[in-house]
Design a protein around this motif. Structure first.
Motif, short mmCIF file in Angstrom:
data_model
loop_
_atom_site.label_atom_id
_atom_site.label_comp_id
_atom_site.label_asym_id
_atom_site.label_seq_id
_atom_site.Cartn_x
_atom_site.Cartn_y
_atom_site.Cartn_z
N ARG A 140 -10.44 -23.31 -65.70
CA ARG A 140 -9.95 -22.20 -64.79
C ARG A 140 -10.25 -20.70 -65.85
O ARG A 140 -9.23 -20.30 -66.26
CB ARG A 140 -8.70 -22.38 -64.41
CG ARG A 140 -8.25 -23.79 -63.90
CD ARG A 140 -9.02 -23.59 -62.46
NE ARG A 140 -8.64 -22.67 -61.42
CZ ARG A 140 -7.65 -23.09 -60.55
NH1 ARG A 140 -7.22 -24.35 -60.60
NH2 ARG A 140 -7.14 -22.14 -59.96
N ARG A 190 -7.26 -25.88 -56.26
CA ARG A 190 -8.01 -24.57 -56.01
C ARG A 190 -7.62 -24.15 -54.68
O ARG A 190 -7.74 -24.72 -53.48
CB ARG A 190 -9.28 -24.74 -56.31
CG ARG A 190 -9.56 -25.01 -57.75
CD ARG A 190 -11.09 -24.84 -58.06
NE ARG A 190 -11.36 -25.17 -59.38
CZ ARG A 190 -11.59 -24.09 -60.09
NH1 ARG A 190 -11.58 -22.88 -59.92
NH2 ARG A 190 -12.05 -24.49 -61.34
N GLU A 236 -10.95 -19.35 -54.07
CA GLU A 236 -11.63 -19.36 -55.38
C GLU A 236 -12.84 -20.20 -55.52
O GLU A 236 -13.14 -21.13 -54.82
CB GLU A 236 -10.49 -20.20 -56.27
CG GLU A 236 -9.11 -19.56 -56.28
CD GLU A 236 -8.11 -20.04 -57.34
OE1 GLU A 236 -7.52 -19.41 -57.95
OE2 GLU A 236 -8.02 -21.40 -57.13
#
Length: 372
Positions: free
Chosen positions: A31, A368, A372
């Motif tokens: 991430r 997520r 995103e």
């Protein structure tokens, strides 16, 4: 995704900051867009001053002083100008002594007192003394002596305070200077033991500092005798003070002589670093410590963070070196380095790499959002 990583140190392995950095490296592999904040934490024990120094930008001051056995040395304290932050272990710590030098009957906190005196002379209005890792059992009388208190035997002879001297003290003279006798002192500790009794300073902690069975009983007797002198002259009963047994009775003694306040470590540090606001701004909170066990529930970092997360309705994940608990209230999941390492040596020596791996695993487990 805003992630707050706020661990305690992994004692003997990594600092709190190093723990946070290792987890961050792992999370960013998966991430990279995550907004990660690292906030080192401590509970008032070892490592607390390092956390506050880095977070508050404290100035370090180096002072000529003495160790527990009156040998010359230099030690440091930290200040923001108005408040001085002093660690007992800097001049009176057990780690400063060789194994064959450890004897609380002979050791004194006088050197720590000189650090406090220097801070007061420099204009400090408040002293925050962190009680952890001491080699002493002198009720803080060594500190008081450095500030001008005098301890007298029945004959009127002035006694140099240490553990053995406690049973001889019959009268205490206050210093003439008000800035010393009226010093505002806060004692930061993470224990609740009283001064006397089976759970008191002498019987629980003195053996760890090198005291044999006879010395333990003499320290117990001396502590009881000196506490009676304090109550008679200063009007404060110190024997039942919660936490009074901390650091060889320093908490009890300085409460008796100065009216010092005993302060729990984690709530103070949490307030000083603005932890509640940081948690409120986060989507996910990651905390942890070296060993998760029953003591972790009693005023330690992870229990304090868990309480804040519950109140603020935030998801909390714990990452630890080793866990003896399978569940922890308010915690979504517990990751342990020991589950990945071959043995204790591997776990301690290579914790950074394993934490990076754990950070990657945490990042993969985070759902997520569609944006995103």
């Amino acid at each position: 995704m805003k992630i707050l990583i706020c661990p305690d140190k992994f004692k003997g392995s990594l600092t709190a900051l190093e723990v946070g950095e290792a987890l961050t490296r792992g999370i960013r592999k998966v991430r990279s867009e995550a907004q990660i904040t690292i906030q080192s934490l401590a509970d008032g024990g070892d490592g607390s001053l390092a956390v506050l120094r880095d977070t508050l930008g404290l100035q370090e001051v180096s002072v000529d002083t003495f160790d527990h056995l009156r040998r010359r040395m230099r030690a440091n304290y930290f200040t923001d100008g108005k408040t001085a932050y002093v660690e007992l272990a800097a001049a009176s710590g057990l780690a400063l002594l060789a194994e064959d030098e450890r004897d609380p009957m002979k050791c004194s906190t006088y050197g720590t007192g000189l650090l406090i005196k220097h801070a007061l002379d420099a204009g400090a209005e408040r002293i925050r003394l962190f009680l952890d890792g001491s080699a002493t059992h002198d009720l803080g009388f060594g500190i008081a002596a450095a500030l001008g208190f005098r301890f007298l035997a029945l004959s009127g002879k002035v006694i140099r305070p240490n553990g053995a001297a406690l049973e001889l003290i019959r009268y205490i003279e206050k210093p003439t200077k008000a800035k010393y006798r009226q010093a505002k002192i806060e004692l930061i500790c993470d224990v609740r033991n009283p001064l006397l009794g089976e759970n008191g300073a002498a019987r629980i902690y003195a053996p760890q500092k090198g005291a044999d069975a006879l010395a333990v009983e003499r320290l117990e007797y001396g502590s009881q005798s000196s506490s009676g002198v304090i109550e008679q002259q200063f009007g404060r009963s110190v024997t039942n003070v919660i936490g009074g047994g901390a650091a060889g009775g320093i908490a009890a003694g300085l409460y008796g002589l100065f009216g010092a306040e005993i302060v729990a470590g984690f709530p103070l540090i949490s307030e000083l670093v603005g932890l509640e606001d940081q948690i409120a701004a986060a989507d996910l909170v990651i905390s942890g410590e070296g060993k998760l066990d029953g003591q972790s529930l009693e005023g330690k970092v992870v229990s304090g963070v868990a309480e804040l997360c519950q109140r603020l309705e935030k998801t909390l994940i714990l990452v630890v070196g080793h866990t003896e608990l399978e569940q922890f209230e308010q915690v979504t999941e517990i990751y342990a380095v020991s589950r990945l390492a071959r043995d204790l040596a591997d776990s301690m020596g290579n914790a950074g790499g394993y934490l990076e791996e754990i950070g990657e695993g945490i990042a993969n487990s985070i759902p997520r959002k569609s944006s995103e």
